[in-house]
Design a protein around this motif. Sequence first.
Motif, mmCIF file in Angstrom:
data_model
loop_
_atom_site.group_PDB
_atom_site.id
_atom_site.type_symbol
_atom_site.label_atom_id
_atom_site.label_comp_id
_atom_site.label_asym_id
_atom_site.label_seq_id
_atom_site.Cartn_x
_atom_site.Cartn_y
_atom_site.Cartn_z
ATOM 1 N N TRP A 128 0.845 -1.201 0.000
ATOM 2 C CA TRP A 128 0.000 0.000 0.000
ATOM 3 C C TRP A 128 0.880 1.250 0.000
ATOM 4 N N ARG A 129 1.919 1.248 0.795
ATOM 5 C CA ARG A 129 2.822 2.392 0.867
ATOM 6 C C ARG A 129 3.539 2.589 -0.471
ATOM 7 N N GLN B 281 1.069 3.813 -3.197
ATOM 8 C CA GLN B 281 0.797 5.238 -2.990
ATOM 9 C C GLN B 281 1.968 6.081 -3.472
ATOM 10 N N ASP C 237 1.854 8.945 -6.379
ATOM 11 C CA ASP C 237 2.264 10.322 -6.092
ATOM 12 C C ASP C 237 3.482 10.745 -6.896
#
Length: 619
Positions: free
Chosen positions: A288-289, A292, A296
């Motif tokens: 998930w990190r 993301q 970004d």
Amino acid sequence: MRSYAPAAPDTPSAPPGAPPRSDWATLRRLLPYLWQYKWRVVFALAFMVGAKFANVGVPVLLKNLVDAMSLKPDDPAAVLVVPVGLLLAYGLLRLSTSLFTELRDLVFAQATQGAARSIALQTFTHLHALSLRFHLERQTGGMTRDIERGVRGIESLISYSLYSIVPTVIEVALVLGILAVKFDAWFAWITLAALALYITFTVLVTEWRTQFRKQVNEFDSTAHTRAIDSLLNYETVKYFGNEGYEAQRYDDSLQRLRRARLKSQTTLSLLNAGQQLIIAVALVGMLWRATQGVADGRMTLGDLVMVNAFMIQLYIPLNFLGVIYREIKQNLTDLDKMFTLMERDREVADAPGAQPLDTARGSGIRFEQVDFAYEPARPILHGVDFEIPDGKTVAVVGPSGSGKSTLGRLLYRFYDVQAGSVRIAGQDIRAVTQSSVRRAIGIVPQDTVLFNDTIAYNIGYGRPGASQAEIEAAARAAHIHDFIAAMPLGYQTMVGERGLKLSGGEKQRVAIARTLLKNPPILIFDEATSALDSANERAIQAELQSVARGRTTLVIAHRLSTVVDAHEILVMEAGRIAERGSHAQLLAAGGRYARMWALQQNEPAPAAGAAHQAVGSTP
């Protein structure tokens, strides 16, 4: 007299009252055996580190390979740089990982096998050096199981620690460093938190499960002990028709073992489920990190692939960490049991600086005011004092339990006396080496136990390296050569477990031949003809008297007709010498010996051949 030590405890390998050894203490005990191969250890560690660097380099290279794919299709670099550079480097790293791992295994294999061999041999040698009391107390099946698991545990322990735990620690450190340097600290913190939670959960649950693993081991040893004991006593089981009873006892042990194993398996499933949950949560958090970060624009697709590859590489060894930790704990327990055996104190040990027995000074035996007890509350001998001059024969007779056979055990120094001394040629046997004392003595025991090997091997055991001609000469002297020669395989006939294929008389004659081959200056005949029929007894008795001529001989007998020619006869009763003298003197005295003689003269003679049983016949 047949005296035995008290019943064995459940775990005879552990000295009573010994504090439990810590796992680190067990590891320190093992390290000197491995450090004999220190350069192999150093090279193996170097190859292991090299393998981990190459392994960690694969995801990094994979990231560069994915990022490189963002080139335009018509860019020449897409043809030259990607296939020729990155793909070649990727293949080399993969090959290096396998190559370093195989080199590590190859280099360290000799250290592992060498340490296992050294410890197994030292344990075996130490067991032979322990006193007779230990071997009367031991449970053979359980003890051999402890040794077997201990030797196997050395290889497993080294394999799991050097090939799994240490490489995983190195890889985790490298991965955490890369994640912390290349990305934000959250990647390292998530990984570190997952590892800490995983390890804590694994250690706590595994420690809790250890009790069930110990139960499994104990019940496994008990079942094995009962099975071995029952099979060794096959004849007794048959005599009393107790096959069903033995099967029930064995099944009881197996039932306890089954319940313990089921409990162990249930708790293992709980451990595995908890580990999978921790890993899954950590993996989702990391991805998930990373996802993301790609969204970004802080991370590339190659970074996402690298993070995922790192997690997979860590996940695979971590998935087995619980199993590995449990096995390491079990291996340390098994190894500790074997080390405990090796550390058992020798009840009878050579004095510091003990010299070999000097048989050139003679072979006379002297018991000087000997007091002895197997247990303090049960004295066996009280002030026994007698001498066997060089080349003379002294016989000891008396009722069962009077202490006759204990004299032989003390002479062999299976035990040390509590008071007085036993001397050979004026030398206290406690001041000389045990091996030299036993080399000087030959014994024909009442209960002859043979190795499960050939007749030639069992006779030749009296003097390893003896030629076939010498073995046959000893067999002729013991009046067993014709019997052996008549069998299809002759001296190569197998005698079976403990010699059960031979009758009692045949085993006793093999024991006589074995002692004749040893040719020692001191002889002990402990009911040496008790299993022979009358005809063979007379022939063997004449041969024994011939062999004993010129040797210092102690004859322990129940049948008085076998000791009438002894230079002196001792009559023992309740651990004391009640009478002494020659056969004629004792008869004239009209005491205990005379009464025993009168009773035995009235007994019917045994039928000739009654004790004989052919090889291979049904017991």
